[in-house]
Design a protein around this motif. Structure first.
Motif, PDB file in Angstrom:
ATOM      1  N   MET A   1      -1.160  10.537   6.937  1.00 47.90           N
ATOM      2  CA  MET A   1       0.082  11.083   7.497  1.00 47.90           C
ATOM      3  C   MET A   1       0.896   9.956   8.128  1.00 47.90           C
ATOM      4  SD  MET A   1       0.553  14.014  10.408  1.00 47.90           S
ATOM      5  CE  MET A   1       2.166  14.403  11.061  1.00 47.90           C
ATOM      6  N   ASN A   2       2.153   9.860   7.772  1.00 51.48           N
ATOM      7  CA  ASN A   2       3.036   8.826   8.304  1.00 51.48           C
ATOM      8  C   ASN A   2       3.858   9.353   9.464  1.00 51.48           C
ATOM      9  OD1 ASN A   2       2.245   6.893   6.411  1.00 51.48           O
ATOM     10  ND2 ASN A   2       3.713   7.658   4.905  1.00 51.48           N
ATOM     11  N   ASP A   3       3.999   8.553  10.511  1.00 51.20           N
ATOM     12  CA  ASP A   3       4.909   8.862  11.605  1.00 51.20           C
ATOM     13  C   ASP A   3       6.211   8.098  11.393  1.00 51.20           C
ATOM     14  OD1 ASP A   3       3.127  10.523  12.956  1.00 51.20           O
ATOM     15  OD2 ASP A   3       2.155   8.804  13.925  1.00 51.20           O
ATOM     16  N   SER A   4       7.211   8.378  12.199  1.00 45.64           N
ATOM     17  CA  SER A   4       8.487   7.672  12.076  1.00 45.64           C
ATOM     18  C   SER A   4       9.066   7.400  13.453  1.00 45.64           C
ATOM     19  CB  SER A   4       9.485   8.487  11.236  1.00 45.64           C
ATOM     20  OG  SER A   4       9.813   9.703  11.887  1.00 45.64           O
ATOM     21  N   LEU A   5       9.942   6.450  13.506  1.00 49.72           N
ATOM     22  CA  LEU A   5      10.666   6.148  14.739  1.00 49.72           C
ATOM     23  C   LEU A   5      12.015   5.570  14.373  1.00 49.72           C
ATOM     24  CD1 LEU A   5      10.425   2.826  14.925  1.00 49.72           C
ATOM     25  CD2 LEU A   5       8.198   3.347  15.874  1.00 49.72           C
TER      26      LEU A   5
END
Length: 216
Positions: A1-5
């Motif tokens: 699962m990728n997070d983002s900012l």
């Protein structure tokens, strides 16, 4: 699962600004005159003013992001125009223009040729000024060219005259604008609770810049 900012610096500027304020206070003196501020004062003052406007611009970029600004608004719409279009009741249009004037003249180091003399108290006084950098539209609209200050905030526009008094005006104006944006939507700009280290103590940033009434 990728997070983002998203790449917003925002509050990361508060600690450096606070550190520079401490330096400015150590070197601030009474040697400023009509022509220029003290050697150390003008250096630290210019640095704080530039950093403060950059900090504000960072928060405005977050405002654009949170409000789903289109690509044209992100790439081409000036900060003042964007905020005024987003919030027609934005009350700091002239003040913000003048912050950008100061940022520009410092970042690009506007060029003046100043002739000066010494009065009977051995103080430097301006005799004649030839301004080699013309400035842009907002400069021509918002600067009192006779007194060499902006019309609303009274910021010095002679690059080597910028000093501690300009720092106070810039920081407090920046803070008022940030608090206005916070009042509209804390998700886009939440600053009233933020702290920085100042003279060895962790303090609310509003208190550090002399606006304790805005602290919560």
């Amino acid at each position: 699962m990728n997070d983002s900012l998203v790449t917003i610096l925002g509050s990361s500027y508060f600690e450096p600004i606070s550190a520079l304020l401490e330096k400015l206070e150590k070197h601030e003196s009474n040697i400023s005159n009509q022509v220029q501020s003290g050697y150390y004062e003008k250096g630290f003052a210019a640095s704080i003013c530039i950093l403060s406007v950059v900090c504000l611009e960072s928060y405005v970029m977050r405002v654009r992001y949170i409000n789903s600004a289109n690509q044209d608004h992100i790439d081409r719409t000036p900060v003042v125009s964007y905020l005024k279009s987003l919030y027609p009741d934005f009350p700091f249009e002239n003040e913000l223009l003048e912050l950008h004037i100061l940022r520009d003249l410092l970042a690009h180091n506007h060029l003046w040729e100043i002739s000066y003399s010494f009065n009977e108290d051995d103080e430097m006084e301006i005799s004649e000024v030839e301004k080699r950098s013309s400035g842009d539209k907002k400069y021509r609209q918002r600067v009192d060219t006779e007194n060499h200050v902006t019309k609303t905030l009274g910021l010095n526009v002679n690059p080597i005259k910028v000093g501690a008094s300009d720092v106070k005006l810039v920081l407090q104006t920046m803070w008022k604008i940030l608090l206005f944006l916070e009042s509209k939507n804390r998700n886009q700009c939440y600053v009233s609770h933020l702290r920085a280290v100042y003279k060895g103590t962790l303090r609310q940033f509003g208190e550090i810049i002399g606006m304790p009434e805005t602290c919560t």
